[in-house]
Design an enzyme around this catalytic site. Structure first.
Site, PDB file in Angstrom:
ATOM      1  N   ASP A  28       0.840  -1.201   0.000  1.00 41.01           N
ATOM      2  CA  ASP A  28       0.000   0.000   0.000  1.00 41.01           C
ATOM      3  C   ASP A  28       0.875   1.251   0.000  1.00 41.01           C
ATOM      4  O   ASP A  28       1.961   1.246   0.571  1.00 41.01           O
ATOM      5  CB  ASP A  28      -0.901  -0.031   1.253  1.00 41.01           C
ATOM      6  CG  ASP A  28      -2.058   0.948   1.152  1.00 41.01           C
ATOM      7  OD1 ASP A  28      -2.290   1.511   0.058  1.00 41.01           O
ATOM      8  OD2 ASP A  28      -2.725   1.171   2.178  1.00 41.01           O
ATOM      9  N   HIS A  45       2.687   3.502  -9.032  1.00 39.62           N
ATOM     10  CA  HIS A  45       2.521   2.069  -9.323  1.00 39.62           C
ATOM     11  C   HIS A  45       3.767   1.517 -10.042  1.00 39.62           C
ATOM     12  O   HIS A  45       4.188   0.396  -9.797  1.00 39.62           O
ATOM     13  CB  HIS A  45       1.268   1.839 -10.165  1.00 39.62           C
ATOM     14  CG  HIS A  45      -0.014   2.155  -9.438  1.00 39.62           C
ATOM     15  ND1 HIS A  45      -0.233   1.790  -8.133  1.00 39.62           N
ATOM     16  CD2 HIS A  45      -1.148   2.815  -9.827  1.00 39.62           C
ATOM     17  CE1 HIS A  45      -1.433   2.192  -7.744  1.00 39.62           C
ATOM     18  NE2 HIS A  45      -2.003   2.829  -8.750  1.00 39.62           N
ATOM     19  N   ARG A  79     -11.663   1.143  -8.892  1.00 40.08           N
ATOM     20  CA  ARG A  79     -10.841   2.326  -9.201  1.00 40.08           C
ATOM     21  C   ARG A  79     -11.221   2.841 -10.595  1.00 40.08           C
ATOM     22  O   ARG A  79     -11.942   2.189 -11.325  1.00 40.08           O
ATOM     23  CB  ARG A  79      -9.364   1.953  -9.130  1.00 40.08           C
ATOM     24  CG  ARG A  79      -8.996   1.546  -7.716  1.00 40.08           C
ATOM     25  CD  ARG A  79      -7.520   1.514  -7.466  1.00 40.08           C
ATOM     26  NE  ARG A  79      -7.305   1.255  -6.044  1.00 40.08           N
ATOM     27  CZ  ARG A  79      -6.188   1.511  -5.396  1.00 40.08           C
ATOM     28  NH1 ARG A  79      -5.160   2.040  -6.019  1.00 40.08           N
ATOM     29  NH2 ARG A  79      -6.077   1.247  -4.112  1.00 40.08           N
ATOM     30  N   LEU A 139      12.244 -19.859  -3.764  1.00 40.87           N
ATOM     31  CA  LEU A 139      11.033 -19.151  -3.321  1.00 40.87           C
ATOM     32  C   LEU A 139       9.803 -19.486  -4.177  1.00 40.87           C
ATOM     33  O   LEU A 139       9.893 -19.546  -5.403  1.00 40.87           O
ATOM     34  CB  LEU A 139      11.309 -17.644  -3.429  1.00 40.87           C
ATOM     35  CG  LEU A 139      10.161 -16.718  -3.091  1.00 40.87           C
ATOM     36  CD1 LEU A 139       9.932 -16.684  -1.591  1.00 40.87           C
ATOM     37  CD2 LEU A 139      10.443 -15.315  -3.615  1.00 40.87           C
ATOM     38  N   ARG A 202      -5.299  -2.132   8.329  1.00 41.52           N
ATOM     39  CA  ARG A 202      -6.476  -2.914   7.902  1.00 41.52           C
ATOM     40  C   ARG A 202      -5.992  -4.149   7.166  1.00 41.52           C
ATOM     41  O   ARG A 202      -4.889  -4.153   6.631  1.00 41.52           O
ATOM     42  CB  ARG A 202      -7.306  -2.113   6.869  1.00 41.52           C
ATOM     43  CG  ARG A 202      -8.118  -0.987   7.382  1.00 41.52           C
ATOM     44  CD  ARG A 202      -9.003  -0.456   6.241  1.00 41.52           C
ATOM     45  NE  ARG A 202      -8.204   0.107   5.149  1.00 41.52           N
ATOM     46  CZ  ARG A 202      -7.680   1.333   5.156  1.00 41.52           C
ATOM     47  NH1 ARG A 202      -7.871   2.126   6.172  1.00 41.52           N
ATOM     48  NH2 ARG A 202      -6.965   1.776   4.140  1.00 41.52           N
ATOM     49  N   LEU A 203      -6.874  -5.171   7.082  1.00 37.15           N
ATOM     50  CA  LEU A 203      -6.511  -6.356   6.295  1.00 37.15           C
ATOM     51  C   LEU A 203      -7.094  -6.294   4.886  1.00 37.15           C
ATOM     52  O   LEU A 203      -6.658  -7.037   3.999  1.00 37.15           O
ATOM     53  CB  LEU A 203      -6.961  -7.635   7.003  1.00 37.15           C
ATOM     54  CG  LEU A 203      -6.256  -7.913   8.340  1.00 37.15           C
ATOM     55  CD1 LEU A 203      -6.676  -9.266   8.900  1.00 37.15           C
ATOM     56  CD2 LEU A 203      -4.731  -7.867   8.193  1.00 37.15           C
TER      57      LEU A 203
HETATM   58  C1  FPP Z   1      -1.755   0.261  -3.398  1.00 33.12           C
HETATM   59  O1  FPP Z   1      -1.345   1.555  -3.586  1.00 33.12           O
HETATM   60  C2  FPP Z   1      -1.223  -0.696  -4.358  1.00 33.12           C
HETATM   61  C3  FPP Z   1      -1.998  -1.398  -5.271  1.00 33.12           C
HETATM   62  C4  FPP Z   1      -3.289  -0.972  -5.772  1.00 33.12           C
HETATM   63  C5  FPP Z   1      -1.547  -2.708  -5.765  1.00 33.12           C
HETATM   64  C6  FPP Z   1      -0.074  -2.925  -5.901  1.00 33.12           C
HETATM   65  C7  FPP Z   1       0.397  -2.719  -7.276  1.00 33.12           C
HETATM   66  C8  FPP Z   1       1.702  -2.635  -7.610  1.00 33.12           C
HETATM   67  C9  FPP Z   1       2.789  -2.786  -6.635  1.00 33.12           C
HETATM   68  C10 FPP Z   1       2.081  -2.315  -9.008  1.00 33.12           C
HETATM   69  C11 FPP Z   1       2.251  -3.439  -9.973  1.00 33.12           C
HETATM   70  C12 FPP Z   1       2.353  -4.829  -9.452  1.00 33.12           C
HETATM   71  C13 FPP Z   1       3.034  -5.833 -10.052  1.00 33.12           C
HETATM   72  C14 FPP Z   1       2.983  -7.209  -9.506  1.00 33.12           C
HETATM   73  C15 FPP Z   1       3.846  -5.602 -11.248  1.00 33.12           C
HETATM   74  P1  FPP Z   1      -2.465   2.680  -3.553  1.00 33.12           P
HETATM   75  O2  FPP Z   1      -2.690   3.143  -4.950  1.00 33.12           O
HETATM   76  O3  FPP Z   1      -3.689   2.190  -2.874  1.00 33.12           O
HETATM   77  O4  FPP Z   1      -1.772   3.773  -2.686  1.00 33.12           O
HETATM   78  P2  FPP Z   1      -2.475   4.955  -1.873  1.00 33.12           P
HETATM   79  O5  FPP Z   1      -3.274   4.295  -0.767  1.00 33.12           O
HETATM   80  O6  FPP Z   1      -1.305   5.747  -1.363  1.00 33.12           O
HETATM   81  O7  FPP Z   1      -3.304   5.733  -2.851  1.00 33.12           O
END
Ligand code: FPP
Length: 248
Positions: A28, A45, A79, A139, A202-203
């Site tokens: 997150d 991202h 989203r 892994l 949170r989970l």
């Molecule tokens: C949360 O950040 C993250 C995600 C929605 C998913 C994780 C995605 C990645 C790490 C990118 C690509 C993944 C791979 C496997 C290539 P957020 O957008 O909710 O952050 P915020 O809460 O700060 O807005």
């Protein structure tokens, strides 16, 4: 940092003398990472995908058995279409570019979640990656994609209901094993440590059943800043915990 090197971190043990075999991470904070830099969310991202690459490599070097990463939840479809498309694009790019490297490193790729809800070309890329790396024994990198714990449990309960309706299972035979063997995580070692980055506590519908006795760790690091050192620190924290599994 705790002074524990990445290579020795997985040897950090809890008070029962056991190191974590299965670590899962709720990644997150990509959006906040980007916002702090006045960048678009997709830049966060993208940096998050780089953190995935580093963390998976480090987990393999540390000798962890399983690393499960929450890459896309069954609720993330809410989203904006633009952000969903950016996340899918990054996943596509990651799979196209990293599978060869994972394979060379002896990493086995698997997934949890309903991948059939993803674009067909992604399903093919994931299935090819799983097939190609199936014989690897370092892994096990588990990507949670279109995953939601409640959805996973609903699918398991439906399967149990079908077995009962067909007379293959008696209601009294429904026990913990009957449920666990129908979860996407069937066959994986129990979850030892569940980490969430970015300070949120949170989970978010991630591994709810599996977290029954997992140690929980909430760190302030935003996901794009996570790496092998941060993973080693988390594992060292796990090493200081006393796990009782309901006993004394
Ligand atoms: C949360 O950040 C993250 C995600 C929605 C998913 C994780 C995605 C990645 C790490 C990118 C690509 C993944 C791979 C496997 C290539 P957020 O957008 O909710 O952050 P915020 O809460 O700060 O807005």
């Amino acid at each position: 940092m705790t002074g524990l090197s990445a290579s020795s971190a997985a040897n950090a043990v809890d008070s029962t003398g056991v190191g974590p075999r299965h670590v899962a991470i709720i990644m997150d904070g990509n959006g906040r990472w980007a916002k702090r830099r006045f960048l678009p969310r997709v830049a966060g991202h993208r940096a998050g995908a780089e953190a995935v690459r580093k963390t998976v490599r480090a987990a393999a070097d540390m000798g962890l058995q399983v690393l499960t990463l929450y890459a896309f939840s069954s609720e993330n479809w809410r989203r904006t279409p633009g952000e969903v498309s950016d996340l899918m694009g990054l996943l596509r790019h990651y799979l196209r570019n990293e599978i060869e490297d994972l394979h060379r490193n002896g990493v086995r790729l698997t997934s949890i979640g309903d991948i059939n809800g993803l674009d067909q070309d992604l399903v093919v890329l994931i299935e090819e990656g799983i097939r190609k790396t199936a014989g690897n024994s370092r892994l096990n990198f588990v990507l949670a994609l279109n995953y939601g714990s409640q959805d996973e449990m609903v699918r398991a309960v439906r399967d149990i209901a079908r077995a009962v309706a067909d007379g293959r299972l008696a209601p009294d035979e429904i026990d913990v094993d009957a449920i666990e063997s129908r979860l996407d995580t069937n066959g994986l070692p129990p979850l030892d440590l569940l980490i969430r980055t970015s300070g949120e506590k949170r989970l978010s519908n991630f591994l709810l059943w599996q977290a029954a006795y997992a140690e929980l760790l909430f760190v302030d690091t935003l996901w794009p800043d996570f790496d092998g050192e941060k993973l080693a620190a988390a594992i060292a924290d796990f090493g200081a915990r006393e796990r009782r599994f309901g006993g004394r």
